[in-house]
Every structure is written in structure tokens, then in C-alpha cells.
Scaffold this active site. Structure first.
Site, PDB file in Angstrom:
ATOM      1  NE  ARG A  33       0.464  23.356  -7.379  1.00  0.00           N
ATOM      2  CZ  ARG A  33       0.151  24.454  -8.058  1.00  0.00           C
ATOM      3  NH1 ARG A  33      -0.931  25.141  -7.740  1.00  0.00           N
ATOM      4  NH2 ARG A  33       0.897  24.875  -9.063  1.00  0.00           N
ATOM      5  CB  SER A  34      -3.901  24.136  -9.069  1.00  0.00           C
ATOM      6  OG  SER A  34      -4.344  25.133  -9.955  1.00  0.00           O
TER       7      SER A  34
ATOM      8  CB  CYS B  55      -0.719  21.439 -11.685  1.00  0.00           C
ATOM      9  SG  CYS B  55      -0.352  23.174 -11.986  1.00  0.00           S
TER      10      CYS B  55
ATOM     11  NE  ARG C  15      -2.221  -1.485   3.600  1.00  0.00           N
ATOM     12  CZ  ARG C  15      -2.102  -2.747   4.071  1.00  0.00           C
ATOM     13  NH1 ARG C  15      -2.597  -3.761   3.363  1.00  0.00           N
ATOM     14  NH2 ARG C  15      -1.493  -2.981   5.210  1.00  0.00           N
TER      15      ARG C  15
END
Length: 276
Positions: free
Chosen positions: A177-178, A157, A137
Site C-alpha cells: 500500500r505504501s 505496508c 488460483r
């Protein structure tokens, strides 16, 4: 209609109808004429694409598939941060006189780290774990390195991928994030769908679900009218992707290893301004 179209249209309508504008705030991005580039946004959009059902590319507007692949290979295979290694000119405005974008994107993936099993960069560690530790994981990459942000010409980004093997299927989560939704949303989806397909094939797995998590999903003020036109366009069935089945080494993939079959799309071309 393709699922990618459906998701894109729903996202855009939601942002325009229910989003929050930043017109009362100072913003970093500017248009080429120096005008502040304001946006309307939604926080925390999560989209899911099942790659076993269809390939997630828009038909209401053409997504430049080959250019997507070229940039993907530039970052993940070449691990480059120099625009001279990239055919499309999409990074030129962030490059210095030598073509470098700083310690960003491919540079971060190529930095080697020490593990008990040996020394790997982030890409080779993923490839190692998919073959040797598929139940792990901890199979992920992250290029948002705070120590190097001051030497990046643009902060990442799309910054993190988490891979998870369930039975014989490889799934992935792209964290962003954007996201400039008109310019880059489907571009990123196409790229990371292909990346998941690549990693799955060389690891003896099937590509499963791509989950796209976007913290700040926004539409720029000068994109609004174009978005309204695009989401009203006719929609077509999703194309099929064909991948050279003989490739078993990640670094043997080329831009010609992938082909879209029956890709129908709205033929109108859009000149989309990009804020800096």
C-alpha cells in the site's frame, strides 16, 4: 548494471520529476524533531523481477542482505510480533515496553483458520496448496486484517502475497500500500525474492517472476538530496544467490542458508532518517 539498479533509478527519477507533493496537506508521519515529514509520490508503480535471470539487489547502495533475511524469518517463520525475537533493531521504535508491535505482521500470519482440509495458518496453507493444489488460483496471504488494525502499532505496508504456479515455476505478486522508496524499496524486493525462492525450493518448483505492485511510492523531503547522490553512483553486475539445496522443509531455513556471491556495491554508508 543490475536490473534492480536500473528499475530503482528509473523509479526515483520518475517520482522526483513527475510526482505529486503533499506539502499542502496535513500528514501523519513526523521527523524526530516533530517536523511534518512530507513526500513526493507516484501512484501505482509496478516492477517485475525475473529471478531466473538475476537476484534483484541494489549495487549503487548496499542492501543489508543478512538483516533482510533475519526480518523475513521473524515474520514468516517465527510468525512473531515481538522485537525481542529479532536481531536488527528496525522495529524498536514501534514496539511497546514488552517488545510487542501489536497484532501485526507475523502475528497475522500465525493465526489459524479452518478449511475443509484441516486447520492452517496462512503460511502453512500456502505450503499445503503448493504441494497439493498447484493449479489453484487462491494461493495467497493477506495480513491487512481490518478487525485488528486498532491493535497494530504500524499498519502493514507490504500486506499481501499472491502465488501462482505456471508449469514447474512459482511466480508471485507482492502488493504494497505504501513504500518509502529510499529506506525500504529494495529491502522489500530482496526479502520477497528470497521468500519466493524458499517456497519454490521446498515445493519442488523453480522460482520465477516477482511482481511488485506499489500503490503509493514516495520519497521523503529529507531524502531527496541523498537519492540524487545514490542514483548517480557506479553500478555493478548483480550478484548470484546460493541457497542450501538440502533444505526441503520451509522451517529448516536459517539466515545461514543463503549466500550472496560476488556482491559488489558502492561502499559509502548512508544514515537515512526514518519518519514515524
Amino acid at each position: 548494471m543490475s536490473l534492480a539498479d536500473k528499475i530503482f533509478v528509473e523509479n526515483m527519477k520518475d517520482i522526483m520529476e513527475n510526482g505529486v507533493w503533499d506539502k499542502d496537506l496535513p500528514v501523519r508521519p513526523k521527523w524526530s524533531d516533530g517536523t511534518p515529514a512530507h513526500t513526493v509520490k507516484k501512484f501505482g508503480i509496478v516492477n517485475r523481477y525475473d529471478l531466473q535471470k538475476e537476484f534483484p539487489i541494489l549495487t549503487i547502495r548496499r542492501t543489508a542482505f543478512k538483516s533482510c533475511i533475519q526480518e523475513l524469518l521473524w515474520i514468516w517463520q517465527k510468525k512473531s510480533n515481538n522485537v525481542h525475537d529479532l536481531k536488527p533493531h528496525i522495529w524498536d521504535q514501534w514496539a511497546d515496553d514488552n517488545g510487542s508491535i501489536g497484532k501485526a505482521y507475523g502475528y497475522q500470519l500465525g493465526v489459524k483458520h479452518k478449511y475443509k482440509e484441516g486447520e492452517f495458518d496462512q503460511v502453512d496453507r500456502v505450503l499445503f496448496d503448493l504441494k497439493n493444489n498447484p493449479a489453484s488460483r487462491r494461493i495467497m496471504t493477506n495480513i491487512y486484517n481490518f478487525a485488528d488494525l486498532h491493535e497494530m502499532n504500524l499498519y502493514p505496508c507490504a500486506y499481501s502475497m499472491t502465488f501462482n504456479v505456471s508449469g514447474d515455476t512459482l511466480n508471485g505478486i507482492l502488493n504494497q500500500r505504501s513504500n518509502d522508496m529510499l529506506t525500504a524499496n529494495n529491502w522489500n524486493v530482496v526479502q520477497y525474492a528470497v521468500l519466493l525462492i524458499m517456497f519454490a525450493q521446498v515445493s519442488g518448483l523453480k522460482a520465477g517472476e516477482l511482481v511488485h505492485v506499489i500503490a503509493d511510492a514516495h520519497i521523503y523531503d529529507r531524502h531527496i538530496d541523498m537519492v540524487k547522490e545514490i542514483i548517480s553512483q557506479e553500478q555493478f553486475a548483480a550478484p548470484r544467490i546460493e541457497v542450501d539445496p538440502s533444505i526441503t522443509n520451509f522451517y529448516d531455513f536459517t539466515e545461514d542458508s543463503f549466500k550472496l556471491v560476488d556482491y559488489k556495491f558502492n561502499e559509502k554508508k548512508y544514515e537515512i532518517p526514518v519518519a514515524e
